[in-house]
Design a protein around this motif. Structure first.
Motif, short mmCIF file in Angstrom:
data_model
loop_
_atom_site.label_atom_id
_atom_site.label_comp_id
_atom_site.label_asym_id
_atom_site.label_seq_id
_atom_site.Cartn_x
_atom_site.Cartn_y
_atom_site.Cartn_z
N UNK A 12 0.83 -1.20 0.03
CA UNK A 12 -0.06 -0.25 0.17
C UNK A 12 0.92 1.14 0.05
N UNK A 13 1.10 2.08 -1.01
CA UNK A 13 1.63 3.16 -1.13
C UNK A 13 3.17 2.71 -1.16
N UNK A 14 3.59 1.76 -1.78
CA UNK A 14 4.99 1.19 -1.86
C UNK A 14 5.78 0.89 -0.38
N UNK A 15 4.58 0.57 0.62
CA UNK A 15 4.89 -0.22 1.87
C UNK A 15 4.41 -1.49 2.01
N UNK A 16 5.16 -2.50 2.10
CA UNK A 16 4.96 -3.82 2.26
C UNK A 16 4.26 -3.81 3.69
N UNK A 17 3.20 -4.35 3.58
CA UNK A 17 2.21 -4.63 4.89
C UNK A 17 1.10 -5.67 4.87
N UNK A 18 0.66 -6.01 5.99
CA UNK A 18 -0.24 -6.92 5.98
C UNK A 18 -1.71 -6.08 5.81
N UNK A 43 -0.07 2.00 10.80
CA UNK A 43 -1.22 1.99 10.00
C UNK A 43 -0.91 2.64 8.63
N UNK A 44 -1.07 2.05 7.49
CA UNK A 44 -1.16 2.64 6.19
C UNK A 44 -2.58 2.86 5.50
N UNK A 45 -2.61 3.75 5.09
CA UNK A 45 -4.02 4.12 4.33
C UNK A 45 -3.93 4.60 3.02
N UNK A 46 -4.52 4.13 1.90
CA UNK A 46 -4.35 4.51 0.49
C UNK A 46 -5.60 4.77 -0.18
N UNK A 47 -5.84 5.73 -0.82
CA UNK A 47 -7.02 5.98 -1.39
C UNK A 47 -6.88 5.15 -2.77
N UNK A 48 -7.83 4.52 -3.27
CA UNK A 48 -7.65 3.76 -4.52
C UNK A 48 -8.61 4.33 -5.75
N UNK A 49 -9.67 5.03 -5.08
CA UNK A 49 -10.44 5.84 -5.94
C UNK A 49 -11.24 6.90 -5.32
N UNK A 50 -12.18 7.56 -5.70
CA UNK A 50 -12.98 8.66 -4.95
C UNK A 50 -13.26 8.12 -3.75
N UNK A 51 -13.90 7.05 -3.57
CA UNK A 51 -14.62 6.67 -2.00
C UNK A 51 -14.46 5.04 -1.83
N UNK A 52 -12.99 4.80 -2.20
CA UNK A 52 -12.48 3.38 -1.87
C UNK A 52 -11.14 3.66 -1.17
N UNK A 53 -10.89 3.10 -0.08
CA UNK A 53 -9.48 3.08 0.46
C UNK A 53 -9.11 1.55 0.72
N UNK A 55 -6.57 -0.32 3.65
CA UNK A 55 -5.96 -0.05 4.93
C UNK A 55 -5.22 -1.42 5.57
N UNK A 56 -3.91 -1.22 5.68
CA UNK A 56 -3.00 -2.25 6.07
C UNK A 56 -2.03 -1.87 7.40
N UNK A 57 -1.21 -2.73 7.78
CA UNK A 57 -0.38 -2.34 9.03
C UNK A 57 1.00 -2.90 8.47
N UNK A 58 1.99 -2.20 9.29
CA UNK A 58 3.25 -2.53 8.66
C UNK A 58 3.74 -3.90 9.33
N UNK A 59 3.26 -4.46 10.18
CA UNK A 59 3.52 -5.73 11.08
C UNK A 59 3.12 -6.61 10.09
N UNK A 60 4.21 -7.49 9.25
CA UNK A 60 3.96 -8.46 8.47
C UNK A 60 2.97 -9.73 8.98
N UNK A 61 3.20 -9.80 10.35
CA UNK A 61 2.77 -11.12 10.86
C UNK A 61 1.44 -10.96 11.38
#
Length: 90
Positions: A12-18, A43-53, A55-61
């Motif tokens: 998500x936004x070039x950050x590897x995450x769960x 937490x990493x949040x990225x907007x995909x489109x106008x109203x779609x997001x 969400x991930x966390x950087x802890x791969x486990x």
């Protein structure tokens, strides 16, 4: 490929995450971000489109199913978040 289909790892936004949840609205994304941050996750949040997001966390486990059913996530009042509350909260 993950052993558990509920444990997805991606970028998500070039950050590897769960991946916690994908293609959700902004209200749900903010809720997830606040709960996960409160519980000590980055937490990493990225907007995909106008109203779609996404969400991930950087802890791969991190596994959302284990976190909820294992009763690891808590509210700011210290109350355990149950599966029912997780689904209806937002």
């Amino acid at each position: 490929m993950a052993i558990n289909k509920y444990h997805q790892v991606g970028e998500i936004d070039n950050v590897r995450c769960s991946i916690v949840e994908q293609s959700i609205d902004s209200k749900r994304a903010e809720f997830l971000k606040s709960v996960l941050t409160l519980n000590g996750y980055e937490v990493v949040v990225a907007q995909k489109s106008d109203d779609a997001f996404d969400v991930g966390v950087t802890d791969l486990l991190f596994n959302i199913q284990m976190a909820i059913y294992g009763r690891y996530l808590k509210t700011k009042e210290g109350k355990v978040i149950t599966p029912e509350e997780w689904k209806r909260m937002a």
